[in-house]
Design a protein around this motif. Structure first.
Motif, short mmCIF file in Angstrom:
data_model
loop_
_atom_site.label_atom_id
_atom_site.label_comp_id
_atom_site.label_asym_id
_atom_site.label_seq_id
_atom_site.Cartn_x
_atom_site.Cartn_y
_atom_site.Cartn_z
N GLY A 198 -39.01 -3.81 8.98
CA GLY A 198 -40.04 -2.98 8.39
C GLY A 198 -40.38 -3.30 6.96
O GLY A 198 -41.12 -2.55 6.31
N THR A 199 -39.88 -4.43 6.43
CA THR A 199 -40.12 -4.82 5.04
C THR A 199 -41.18 -5.91 4.98
O THR A 199 -41.07 -6.93 5.67
CB THR A 199 -38.83 -5.33 4.39
N LEU A 200 -42.20 -5.71 4.16
CA LEU A 200 -43.22 -6.73 3.99
C LEU A 200 -42.60 -8.01 3.40
O LEU A 200 -41.80 -7.94 2.47
CB LEU A 200 -44.33 -6.24 3.07
N CYS A 201 -42.99 -9.15 3.97
CA CYS A 201 -42.45 -10.42 3.50
C CYS A 201 -43.51 -11.51 3.66
O CYS A 201 -44.08 -11.68 4.74
CB CYS A 201 -41.19 -10.79 4.29
N GLY A 202 -43.78 -12.22 2.58
CA GLY A 202 -44.68 -13.36 2.61
C GLY A 202 -44.02 -14.55 1.92
O GLY A 202 -42.94 -14.42 1.34
N VAL A 203 -44.65 -15.72 2.00
CA VAL A 203 -44.08 -16.93 1.42
C VAL A 203 -45.18 -17.74 0.74
O VAL A 203 -46.29 -17.83 1.25
CB VAL A 203 -43.43 -17.82 2.50
N GLU A 204 -44.84 -18.32 -0.41
CA GLU A 204 -45.73 -19.27 -1.05
C GLU A 204 -44.88 -20.37 -1.68
O GLU A 204 -43.70 -20.15 -2.01
CB GLU A 204 -46.61 -18.60 -2.11
N THR A 205 -45.46 -21.55 -1.80
CA THR A 205 -44.72 -22.65 -2.40
C THR A 205 -45.65 -23.54 -3.21
O THR A 205 -46.77 -23.85 -2.78
CB THR A 205 -44.00 -23.49 -1.32
N ALA A 206 -45.19 -23.92 -4.38
CA ALA A 206 -45.97 -24.81 -5.24
C ALA A 206 -45.70 -26.27 -4.91
O ALA A 206 -46.59 -27.12 -5.00
CB ALA A 206 -45.65 -24.54 -6.71
N SER A 207 -44.48 -26.57 -4.48
CA SER A 207 -44.08 -27.97 -4.31
C SER A 207 -43.78 -28.36 -2.87
O SER A 207 -43.59 -29.54 -2.58
CB SER A 207 -42.83 -28.24 -5.16
N GLY A 208 -43.73 -27.37 -1.96
CA GLY A 208 -43.39 -27.64 -0.57
C GLY A 208 -42.02 -27.11 -0.23
O GLY A 208 -41.13 -27.06 -1.09
N SER A 209 -41.82 -26.72 1.02
CA SER A 209 -40.55 -26.12 1.41
C SER A 209 -40.32 -26.26 2.91
O SER A 209 -41.27 -26.26 3.70
CB SER A 209 -40.53 -24.64 1.04
N ILE A 210 -39.03 -26.36 3.28
CA ILE A 210 -38.62 -26.37 4.68
C ILE A 210 -37.47 -25.39 4.82
O ILE A 210 -36.54 -25.39 4.01
CB ILE A 210 -38.20 -27.78 5.12
N TYR A 211 -37.54 -24.54 5.84
CA TYR A 211 -36.49 -23.54 6.04
C TYR A 211 -36.42 -23.14 7.51
O TYR A 211 -37.30 -23.46 8.30
CB TYR A 211 -36.72 -22.31 5.15
N THR A 212 -35.34 -22.43 7.85
CA THR A 212 -35.15 -21.89 9.19
C THR A 212 -35.31 -20.38 9.16
O THR A 212 -34.78 -19.72 8.26
CB THR A 212 -33.76 -22.25 9.73
N GLU A 213 -36.04 -19.85 10.13
CA GLU A 213 -36.22 -18.40 10.27
C GLU A 213 -35.51 -17.94 11.54
O GLU A 213 -35.68 -18.53 12.60
CB GLU A 213 -37.70 -18.06 10.35
#
Length: 215
Positions: A84-99
């Motif tokens: 129930g928590t709002l969550c967004g993502v932004e990146t200036a240089s690029g990113s890789i992750y696991t959700e």
């Protein structure tokens, strides 16, 4: 996948794009690899269940809450976002992750702080001549745990009741899998299938995270 790999190899960054790839570990727990090119973003949204993020490479700023607080996620980092928590993502240089989206109620270690980025390898300590374990979060369909192997320690060959991914966090180890040995080092990953015969032998001191999907 009978080889050492990185999440970046499975889901490399493509200019101007955000891309997701199903890890295909199971259906009760959603595990997805994400790659975000520089200057890209994912709008805030919320899930009705807990979500877990594990940084692989680059830096992503996670925007948590209605009045967004930035939480930078880098390689080897952990972020747990409550249902129930709002969550967004932004990146200036690029990113890789696991959700990881947990589709059932979960139990979380009391030392873990929701909504705050934590360095996985710093959550667990080495114990002399021993292997230490720390359950991070889990339910009856998945477990995410940390392990620290002192020099000279290891796990004898055994089989696990689900598909799994190892995230090497510090040092190196030899993974024995179905009769073949593989060397894994910090920043690399290894996947084994349900009931696959495997072992872990530390080459010096070694820390890792293990995601086990029980289906």
């Amino acid at each position: 996948m009978d080889s050492v790999f990185t999440i970046e190899q499975l889901r490399p960054i493509k200019d101007g794009m955000t891309i997701s790839r199903d890890a295909k570990l199971g259906t009760k727990t959603s595990v997805t690899y994400f790659s975000l090119a520089k200057e890209t973003s994912i709008s805030q949204e919320c899930y009705d269940m807990t979500s877990v993020y594990i940084g692989a490479s680059g830096t992503a700023d996670f925007l948590i809450g209605e009045h967004p607080k930035k939480q930078p996620l880098t390689g080897g980092d952990l972020l747990i976002v409550p249902a129930g928590t709002l969550c967004g993502v932004e990146t200036a240089s690029g990113s890789i992750y696991t959700e990881i989206i947990m589709k059932k109620e979960n139990l979380m270690n009391s030392m873990i702080k929701s909504g705050e980025v934590m360095k996985l390898k710093d959550l667990i300590s080495y114990e002399e001549g021993s292997i230490s374990n720390l359950d991070v979060v889990g339910n009856d369909s998945m477990k995410f745990v940390l392990m620290a192997f002192d020099e000279g320690t290891g796990l004898t060959p055994h089989r696990a009741p689900g598909n799994a991914i190892i995230f090497a966090l510090e040092g190196s180890a030899t993974i024995g899998y179905e009769g073949t040995d593989y060397t894994i080092s910090a920043g690399e990953n290894f996947r084994f299938d349900k009931n696959g015969l495997h072992s872990v032998t530390a080459n010096g001191r070694f820390k890792m995270a293990l995601l086990l999907v029980l289906e």
